[in-house]
Design a protein around this motif. Sequence first.
Motif, PDB file in Angstrom:
ATOM      1  N   TYR A   1      -5.928   2.786  -4.570  1.00 17.80           N
ATOM      2  CA  TYR A   1      -5.306   3.622  -3.548  1.00 17.80           C
ATOM      3  C   TYR A   1      -5.209   5.090  -3.967  1.00 17.80           C
ATOM      4  O   TYR A   1      -5.212   5.982  -3.125  1.00 17.80           O
ATOM      5  CB  TYR A   1      -3.901   3.103  -3.241  1.00 17.80           C
ATOM      6  CG  TYR A   1      -3.852   2.037  -2.173  1.00 17.80           C
ATOM      7  CD1 TYR A   1      -5.004   1.606  -1.527  1.00 17.80           C
ATOM      8  CD2 TYR A   1      -2.644   1.447  -1.820  1.00 17.80           C
ATOM      9  CE1 TYR A   1      -4.963   0.623  -0.569  1.00 17.80           C
ATOM     10  CE2 TYR A   1      -2.591   0.456  -0.847  1.00 17.80           C
ATOM     11  CZ  TYR A   1      -3.747   0.049  -0.228  1.00 17.80           C
ATOM     12  OH  TYR A   1      -3.708  -0.917   0.735  1.00 17.80           O
ATOM     13  N   ASN A   2      -5.101   5.324  -5.260  1.00 16.03           N
ATOM     14  CA  ASN A   2      -4.972   6.699  -5.737  1.00 16.03           C
ATOM     15  C   ASN A   2      -6.227   7.532  -5.469  1.00 16.03           C
ATOM     16  O   ASN A   2      -6.156   8.768  -5.512  1.00 16.03           O
ATOM     17  CB  ASN A   2      -4.672   6.715  -7.236  1.00 16.03           C
ATOM     18  CG  ASN A   2      -3.336   6.072  -7.551  1.00 16.03           C
ATOM     19  OD1 ASN A   2      -2.360   6.273  -6.842  1.00 16.03           O
ATOM     20  ND2 ASN A   2      -3.285   5.283  -8.616  1.00 16.03           N
ATOM     21  N   PHE A   3      -7.356   6.872  -5.218  1.00 16.44           N
ATOM     22  CA  PHE A   3      -8.623   7.586  -5.083  1.00 16.44           C
ATOM     23  C   PHE A   3      -9.181   7.563  -3.660  1.00 16.44           C
ATOM     24  O   PHE A   3     -10.182   8.235  -3.392  1.00 16.44           O
ATOM     25  CB  PHE A   3      -9.659   6.993  -6.040  1.00 16.44           C
ATOM     26  CG  PHE A   3      -9.206   6.933  -7.469  1.00 16.44           C
ATOM     27  CD1 PHE A   3      -8.996   8.091  -8.193  1.00 16.44           C
ATOM     28  CD2 PHE A   3      -8.971   5.721  -8.083  1.00 16.44           C
ATOM     29  CE1 PHE A   3      -8.566   8.042  -9.505  1.00 16.44           C
ATOM     30  CE2 PHE A   3      -8.542   5.657  -9.402  1.00 16.44           C
ATOM     31  CZ  PHE A   3      -8.339   6.821 -10.116  1.00 16.44           C
ATOM     32  N   LEU A   4      -8.581   6.783  -2.759  1.00 17.59           N
ATOM     33  CA  LEU A   4      -9.101   6.704  -1.394  1.00 17.59           C
ATOM     34  C   LEU A   4      -8.646   7.924  -0.594  1.00 17.59           C
ATOM     35  O   LEU A   4      -7.481   8.312  -0.663  1.00 17.59           O
ATOM     36  CB  LEU A   4      -8.632   5.413  -0.724  1.00 17.59           C
ATOM     37  CG  LEU A   4      -9.137   4.126  -1.385  1.00 17.59           C
ATOM     38  CD1 LEU A   4      -8.567   2.904  -0.676  1.00 17.59           C
ATOM     39  CD2 LEU A   4     -10.659   4.082  -1.409  1.00 17.59           C
ATOM     40  N   PRO A   5      -9.545   8.510   0.194  1.00 19.44           N
ATOM     41  CA  PRO A   5      -9.244   9.811   0.805  1.00 19.44           C
ATOM     42  C   PRO A   5      -8.324   9.781   2.009  1.00 19.44           C
ATOM     43  O   PRO A   5      -7.566  10.718   2.234  1.00 19.44           O
ATOM     44  CB  PRO A   5     -10.635  10.336   1.189  1.00 19.44           C
ATOM     45  CG  PRO A   5     -11.467   9.109   1.365  1.00 19.44           C
ATOM     46  CD  PRO A   5     -10.941   8.109   0.388  1.00 19.44           C
ATOM     47  N   THR A   6      -8.380   8.730   2.846  1.00 16.93           N
ATOM     48  CA  THR A   6      -7.627   8.733   4.099  1.00 16.93           C
ATOM     49  C   THR A   6      -6.871   7.413   4.271  1.00 16.93           C
ATOM     50  O   THR A   6      -7.230   6.399   3.664  1.00 16.93           O
ATOM     51  CB  THR A   6      -8.562   8.920   5.306  1.00 16.93           C
ATOM     52  OG1 THR A   6      -9.416   7.764   5.413  1.00 16.93           O
ATOM     53  CG2 THR A   6      -9.407  10.172   5.148  1.00 16.93           C
ATOM     54  N   PRO A   7      -5.844   7.400   5.123  1.00 15.78           N
ATOM     55  CA  PRO A   7      -5.144   6.140   5.418  1.00 15.78           C
ATOM     56  C   PRO A   7      -6.054   5.073   6.012  1.00 15.78           C
ATOM     57  O   PRO A   7      -5.861   3.878   5.768  1.00 15.78           O
ATOM     58  CB  PRO A   7      -4.060   6.574   6.414  1.00 15.78           C
ATOM     59  CG  PRO A   7      -3.814   8.009   6.115  1.00 15.78           C
ATOM     60  CD  PRO A   7      -5.157   8.564   5.718  1.00 15.78           C
ATOM     61  N   ILE A   8      -7.037   5.492   6.809  1.00 11.16           N
ATOM     62  CA  ILE A   8      -7.975   4.518   7.383  1.00 11.16           C
ATOM     63  C   ILE A   8      -8.731   3.796   6.272  1.00 11.16           C
ATOM     64  O   ILE A   8      -8.911   2.568   6.317  1.00 11.16           O
ATOM     65  CB  ILE A   8      -8.966   5.227   8.335  1.00 11.16           C
ATOM     66  CG1 ILE A   8      -8.221   5.821   9.533  1.00 11.16           C
ATOM     67  CG2 ILE A   8     -10.037   4.242   8.805  1.00 11.16           C
ATOM     68  CD1 ILE A   8      -7.523   4.798  10.391  1.00 11.16           C
ATOM     69  N   HIS A   9      -9.176   4.526   5.272  1.00 12.39           N
ATOM     70  CA  HIS A   9      -9.848   3.908   4.130  1.00 12.39           C
ATOM     71  C   HIS A   9      -8.922   2.921   3.432  1.00 12.39           C
ATOM     72  O   HIS A   9      -9.343   1.820   3.036  1.00 12.39           O
ATOM     73  CB  HIS A   9     -10.300   4.977   3.143  1.00 12.39           C
ATOM     74  CG  HIS A   9     -11.521   5.729   3.558  1.00 12.39           C
ATOM     75  ND1 HIS A   9     -11.482   6.716   4.514  1.00 12.39           N
ATOM     76  CD2 HIS A   9     -12.823   5.643   3.139  1.00 12.39           C
ATOM     77  CE1 HIS A   9     -12.706   7.206   4.693  1.00 12.39           C
ATOM     78  NE2 HIS A   9     -13.525   6.576   3.869  1.00 12.39           N
ATOM     79  N   LYS A  10      -7.671   3.286   3.280  1.00 10.84           N
ATOM     80  CA  LYS A  10      -6.731   2.423   2.564  1.00 10.84           C
ATOM     81  C   LYS A  10      -6.474   1.129   3.319  1.00 10.84           C
ATOM     82  O   LYS A  10      -6.442   0.041   2.717  1.00 10.84           O
ATOM     83  CB  LYS A  10      -5.419   3.184   2.325  1.00 10.84           C
ATOM     84  CG  LYS A  10      -5.571   4.360   1.379  1.00 10.84           C
ATOM     85  CD  LYS A  10      -4.279   5.121   1.216  1.00 10.84           C
ATOM     86  CE  LYS A  10      -4.467   6.303   0.271  1.00 10.84           C
ATOM     87  NZ  LYS A  10      -3.233   7.090   0.091  1.00 10.84           N
ATOM     88  N   ILE A  11      -6.299   1.220   4.630  1.00 18.17           N
ATOM     89  CA  ILE A  11      -6.063   0.018   5.431  1.00 18.17           C
ATOM     90  C   ILE A  11      -7.301  -0.881   5.431  1.00 18.17           C
ATOM     91  O   ILE A  11      -7.204  -2.105   5.280  1.00 18.17           O
ATOM     92  CB  ILE A  11      -5.666   0.412   6.863  1.00 18.17           C
ATOM     93  CG1 ILE A  11      -4.305   1.118   6.850  1.00 18.17           C
ATOM     94  CG2 ILE A  11      -5.616  -0.814   7.771  1.00 18.17           C
ATOM     95  CD1 ILE A  11      -3.894   1.687   8.187  1.00 18.17           C
TER      96      ILE A  11
END
Length: 232
Positions: A134-144
């Motif tokens: 999660y520390n490296f993902l750029p957007t909330p959409i990527h995280k979900i």
Amino acid sequence: MSSLTTPASPTPVWFKSEDMARKKRTSATTTTRSHGAFPYRLFLPFVVCVAASLVYVAPQEVPKLSMAVSFIGLGLSLFGDYYLIWPDETFLEGLVSFVVAESFYITSHGFKKVSWRSGVLVYSLCLFSLTVVYNFLPTPIHKIAVTFYSFSLGTMLWRTIDRAWLRRDIPWGRRVCSAGGATALVVSDFCIGTLQFGRLVPHALAQLTILSTYYLAQLLIVLGACGRLWRA
């Protein structure tokens, strides 16, 4: 004698817009760091998927379809590879392709014999990996999206581990190949989240690590699906 004052030249519009954008990024970064709150709500889809899998267990394994289903999963992985050639534009499409592919892999491995201990261990490792990625993902959409994908990947790893450990009626080489392939796929995807998105190593080294483990994973998965290869 009066001195002549040279009027200040106006700041170019493009410079102002870049400066404002830079200030907004700095402000957003400062605000996020000052709060320091970890987005635990993003784990909700993962937890819901795990709970649903424990209530609605997949049907019994169908050995005759195992190889065919695995090759369908391999074909869908090819679509995922195609989409991820342009990760900035079609990242979500690639992720969906891999989720569907892994659902076929999970179906081929089945839920005939289940160890809940191994399931708890695998999902716990998935949650720990998510806290890192999660520390490296750029957007909330990527995280979900990655949260849902990690559930699919974790379930696949869980089923291959149970199959390798409990299904003694299947040749050991076939069981080991399936479990090794799923493990290599987890390593490859973890490297994408850390080495590629996090840029912890040079791009060439990251690609070498990601692709070598990925293609090793697909090879082992296919070998684990080929029942005739392991018949005495």
